[in-house]
Design a protein around this motif. Structure first.
Motif, PDB file in Angstrom:
ATOM      1  N   VAL A  85       0.860  -1.184   0.000  1.00 30.40           N
ATOM      2  CA  VAL A  85       0.000   0.000   0.000  1.00 30.40           C
ATOM      3  C   VAL A  85       0.894   1.230   0.000  1.00 30.40           C
ATOM      4  N   ASP A  86       1.007   1.878  -1.145  1.00 27.04           N
ATOM      5  CA  ASP A  86       1.892   3.027  -1.305  1.00 27.04           C
ATOM      6  C   ASP A  86       1.204   4.320  -0.884  1.00 27.04           C
ATOM      7  N   ASN A  87       2.025   5.317  -0.617  1.00 30.14           N
ATOM      8  CA  ASN A  87       1.556   6.679  -0.293  1.00 30.14           C
ATOM      9  C   ASN A  87       0.808   6.704   1.047  1.00 30.14           C
ATOM     10  N   GLU A  88       0.040   7.763   1.258  1.00 33.59           N
ATOM     11  CA  GLU A  88      -0.576   7.980   2.570  1.00 33.59           C
ATOM     12  C   GLU A  88      -2.090   7.867   2.497  1.00 33.59           C
ATOM     13  N   LEU A  89      -2.682   7.336   3.547  1.00 31.39           N
ATOM     14  CA  LEU A  89      -4.146   7.370   3.650  1.00 31.39           C
ATOM     15  C   LEU A  89      -4.571   8.810   3.893  1.00 31.39           C
ATOM     16  N   GLY A  90      -5.701   9.204   3.310  1.00 30.91           N
ATOM     17  CA  GLY A  90      -6.184  10.577   3.483  1.00 30.91           C
ATOM     18  C   GLY A  90      -6.688  10.834   4.898  1.00 30.91           C
ATOM     19  N   GLN A  91      -6.927  12.092   5.188  1.00 35.39           N
ATOM     20  CA  GLN A  91      -7.476  12.513   6.471  1.00 35.39           C
ATOM     21  C   GLN A  91      -8.778  11.758   6.756  1.00 35.39           C
ATOM     22  N   GLY A  92      -8.880  11.143   7.944  1.00 36.91           N
ATOM     23  CA  GLY A  92     -10.129  10.464   8.299  1.00 36.91           C
ATOM     24  C   GLY A  92     -10.304   9.095   7.654  1.00 36.91           C
ATOM     25  N   VAL A  93      -9.317   8.625   6.901  1.00 35.57           N
ATOM     26  CA  VAL A  93      -9.397   7.296   6.290  1.00 35.57           C
ATOM     27  C   VAL A  93      -8.580   6.336   7.151  1.00 35.57           C
ATOM     28  N   THR A  94      -9.201   5.217   7.570  1.00 34.55           N
ATOM     29  CA  THR A  94      -8.608   4.353   8.581  1.00 34.55           C
ATOM     30  C   THR A  94      -8.199   3.001   7.994  1.00 34.55           C
ATOM     31  N   ALA A  95      -7.573   2.197   8.857  1.00 32.10           N
ATOM     32  CA  ALA A  95      -7.200   0.830   8.475  1.00 32.10           C
ATOM     33  C   ALA A  95      -8.435   0.023   8.075  1.00 32.10           C
ATOM     34  N   LYS A  96      -9.559   0.287   8.740  1.00 31.36           N
ATOM     35  CA  LYS A  96     -10.798  -0.430   8.401  1.00 31.36           C
ATOM     36  C   LYS A  96     -11.225  -0.117   6.974  1.00 31.36           C
ATOM     37  N   ASP A  97     -11.132   1.162   6.600  1.00 24.65           N
ATOM     38  CA  ASP A  97     -11.480   1.550   5.233  1.00 24.65           C
ATOM     39  C   ASP A  97     -10.526   0.883   4.241  1.00 24.65           C
ATOM     40  N   LEU A  98      -9.238   0.836   4.617  1.00 21.94           N
ATOM     41  CA  LEU A  98      -8.238   0.228   3.733  1.00 21.94           C
ATOM     42  C   LEU A  98      -8.542  -1.251   3.510  1.00 21.94           C
ATOM     43  N   VAL A  99      -8.846  -1.979   4.588  1.00 23.75           N
ATOM     44  CA  VAL A  99      -9.057  -3.417   4.422  1.00 23.75           C
ATOM     45  C   VAL A  99     -10.365  -3.684   3.672  1.00 23.75           C
ATOM     46  N   LEU A 100     -11.392  -2.870   3.916  1.00 23.84           N
ATOM     47  CA  LEU A 100     -12.640  -3.031   3.151  1.00 23.84           C
ATOM     48  C   LEU A 100     -12.400  -2.715   1.672  1.00 23.84           C
ATOM     49  N   HIS A 101     -11.584  -1.709   1.413  1.00 27.03           N
ATOM     50  CA  HIS A 101     -11.220  -1.362   0.028  1.00 27.03           C
ATOM     51  C   HIS A 101     -10.514  -2.555  -0.639  1.00 27.03           C
ATOM     52  N   ILE A 102      -9.584  -3.173   0.075  1.00 32.63           N
ATOM     53  CA  ILE A 102      -8.838  -4.318  -0.481  1.00 32.63           C
ATOM     54  C   ILE A 102      -9.785  -5.489  -0.752  1.00 32.63           C
ATOM     55  N   ILE A 103     -10.676  -5.790   0.199  1.00 35.53           N
ATOM     56  CA  ILE A 103     -11.607  -6.905   0.020  1.00 35.53           C
ATOM     57  C   ILE A 103     -12.559  -6.612  -1.140  1.00 35.53           C
TER      58      ILE A 103
END
Lengths: 218, 472
Positions: B175-193
């Protein structure tokens, strides 16, 4: 483990992908301390709907279940294969299975059989007609026979051997006791922090002491 | 012969192979075994029947979490029903009969097994950890190989401290670069799934890497690894770094002193070598990830919080059309509508996915002077007694209770519909848990998975909201 050599019986089709273990056996039925009797509550939410395949003759006697991709995803509950087995299902055919569910089937003498989507769809169409819904599988020869044809299938040598022989896996592993002990001795020398040093709570308040303290108290 | 470049997974695997069993199947040594009340009774019964003992009681820890009531325990422990009590009592009989370490329900350190393992320092880099629970993948956040097993395997580990395993394939998710303001690990894993699907990592152990993963705190990394099973993965893991080492310096059962120095030297080697080969690679740009929410009955049925619910009639694949229509019918939603604005009945903050102190802080931070919307039942269930105590010392309990949230005792609670915390048929829940399967939170219940801050925002608004809009 129960052995599996060959099976003949009716096949039922559940033409759905991603059937999860919550759907196979809902969480509220996990409160059992035995393995038996779960067939009654297999697929409970689907069986509330009139006309569900496993409640109709001849599929209420089904021995095979055919489904689409990723069957058994979700929870690790072995209650899901126990419920299938208690109902009478001993072979599940799908293009792919979730890993833990696949392993749990093998441990209970259920054959999880992987075939291509094309083959699975053909078998489903056969299973939907009572006149063509009977199938047979021979694990030793790795052949599935059905109305108008047969196909071979792949299974790992280890899995096949264990299913055919109904291996008591724990007993077999205990024959490796010397290797396990020697692994533990190497671990103690190279990575001693991985050795488990927990104590039962009535022996000591282990969770309030440091590991050194626990060691000294022995 | 020197080994070629190896992945992190391969290194841990190689260090735990006890013997070859048959073909590519090996006997893998298990360093830590966590035991819960639901998936263990039949395993102990198997030991009894065969007259076998537990090989390494000191490597085993039992705790009840799935079945326990999260009602106030200051006047004693209650259960929702006799079967739940019977299962917890069976666990207590079994730990006594087999001499196993156990965290009693009344203990302040009781909690969800995947929260207390890391808290106590049982979870160590380079170790193998199993539990009869699929979310054991959580512990991979510390660079451990951790995976869920069934009850037969629980019995096998109790008796032998090993498992017969065939090697998994290796998958890299960078996962490159930075997560945006207010975007969490939960959002990242849901995005991946949502990207790879619930079977996208079947047969694979995922290693999460890249700048956005390194930037996550330990709680975020645990959320990410926790839900790798929702992508079908056998395990998820992250190479250990300074954040892991700092965590372990204060964890009571982690190594201390000279042993810690030796451990640190080993832990530093736990990373995939340059040139190590992965069977599958996914590269995600963190700046593409938005706050996410599920609309259907599979974790892959997920859209951005400002998104539109899929319209089945617009889908060309007939089986997909049927599947989406079925999900929308169960969920009581209309394809083509915006997901934001969907009214909720229940808000649940907790679970092994999002029941840590950082999650509670994130949820509390959006409350301000607002109150839970009328008609909404909002509950906060700390993942462990220690999380609860920490939150109370920070005053988070007051913030939640003053806003109208229930402040409950530790347990799995409304994640899985096994204890008294359940949805009623038709109720809609904004939930920080991990599965939105039909009936997961109670028969007929409708689950929308999202981050703790989004659940808190939904509780206050009475409907699903886009946190980026809600903040303005």
């Amino acid at each position: 483990m129960k052995s599996f050599t060959r099976l003949h019986g009716i096949a039922a089709a559940l033409p759905t992908a991603n059937i999860d273990t919550d759907k196979i056996l809902a969480g509220r039925f996990l409160k059992t301390v035995t393995r038996e009797g779960l067939g009654r509550v297999l697929f409970s939410s689907l069986r509330e709907q009139p006309g569900f395949v496993l409640d109709q003759a001849p599929w209420n006697e089904a021995r095979f279940l055919i489904a689409l991709d990723n069957f058994g995803c979700g929870s690790s509950r072995e209650h899901a294969p126990w419920a299938l087995l208690d109902f009478g299902i001993q072979c599940i055919i799908a293009p792919s299975f979730a890993d833990i569910f696949y392993t749990n089937c093998l441990k209970n003498g259920i054959l999880p059989l992987k075939l291509s989507l094309l083959q699975v769809e053909h078998l489903m169409s056969l299973a939907e007609d009572p006149r063509t819904a009977s199938m047979s599988v021979d694990l030793r020869d790795q052949i599935l026979s059905y109305h108008g044809g047969e196909t071979s299938f792949d299974i790992g040598a280890q899995e096949k051997n264990d299913l055919l022989n109904g291996v008591d896996e724990v007993a077999r592993t205990l024959t490796f006791a010397a290797s396990i002990r020697s692994h533990e001795m190497i671990r103690d020398a190279q990575r001693p922090w991985l050795a488990g040093t927990l104590r039962a709570p009535w022996e000591t308040k282990w969770y309030n002491v440091t590991r050194e303290d626990a060691g000294e108290s022995r | 012969m020197l080994p070629g470049p190896r992945t992190l997974f391969q290194k841990i695997w190689d260090d735990h192979v006890v013997a070859r069993v048959n073909g590519d199947a090996v006997l893998l040594y298990i360093d830590r075994h966590l035991v819960n009340e639901v998936t263990s009774p039949q395993a102990f019964e198997g030991l009894r029947t065969a007259g076998r003992k537990v090989r390494a009681p000191g490597a085993t820890l039992a705790v009840a979490d799935h079945n326990v009531s999260t009602d106030d325990r200051s006047n004693g422990i209650t259960f929702g029903d006799p079967e739940s009590r019977a299962q917890v009592e069976a666990l207590e009989r079994n730990v006594r009969a087999f001499g196993l370490p156990y965290v009693p329900l009344a203990d302040r350190q009781q909690g969800i097994v995947h929260i207390i393992g890391p808290e106590l320092g049982l979870t160590l880099p380079g170790g193998t950890i199993v539990c009869g629970d699929s979310h054991t993948s959580t512990h991979g956040a510390f660079g451990a190989l951790a995976f869920g097993i069934g009850t037969s395997e629980v019995e096998h580990v109790l008796a032998t401290q090993t498992l017969v395993q065939r090697p998994a394939r290796a998958m890299l998710i960078r996962v490159d670069n930075e997560l945006g303001q207010g975007v969490t690990a939960k959002d990242l894993v849901l995005h991946i799934i949502g990207t790879i699907g619930t079977g996208g990592a079947t047969g694979h152990v995922i290693e999460f890497a890249g700048d956005a993963v390194s930037a996550l705190d330990m709680a975020g990394r645990m959320t990410l690894c926790n839900m790798s099973i929702e992508a079908g993965a056998r395990a998820g893991m992250i190479a250990p770094d300074q954040k892991v080492f700092d965590w372990l310096k204060t964890a009571p059962l982690a190594p201390k002193g000279g042993e810690l120095d030796a451990a640190l030297a080993y832990w530093q080697t736990l990373r995939s070598d340059e040139g190590a080969l992965f069977d599958k690679v996914l590269i995600v740009d963190a700046s593409d990830v938005s706050p996410m929410v599920t609309w259907g009955t599979s974790p892959e049925a997920v859209i951005t919080a400002d998104g539109i619910i899929p319209d089945p009639s617009a889908l060309s694949d007939p089986s997909k059309r049927t599947e989406v229509a079925h999900m929308l019918n169960y969920m009581g939603l209309q394809g083509g509508d915006r997901i934001s604005g969907t009214p909720i009945d229940v808000a649940f903050i907790g679970s092994c996915t999002n029941g840590r102190i950082e999650d509670l802080r994130a949820a509390a931070s959006v409350i301000g002077d607002r109150r839970v919307a009328p008609g909404v039942r909002a509950m906060v269930v700390p993942g462990s007694g220690l999380v609860k105590a920490q939150a109370e010392s920070e005053g988070l309990d007051r913030i939640f209770m003053d806003a109208g949230f229930e402040w409950r005792e530790a347990g799995c609670s409304m994640c899985l519909g096994m204890n008294a915390d359940r949805l009623l048929p038709g109720q809609r829940c904004a939930s920080t848990s991990n599965r939105n399967f039909e009936g997961r939170q109670g028969p007929g219940g409708r689950t929308h998975l999202m981050s703790p801050a989004m659940v808190a925002a939904a509780a206050l608004a009475g409907c699903i909201v886009d946190p980026r809009v809600a903040r303005q």
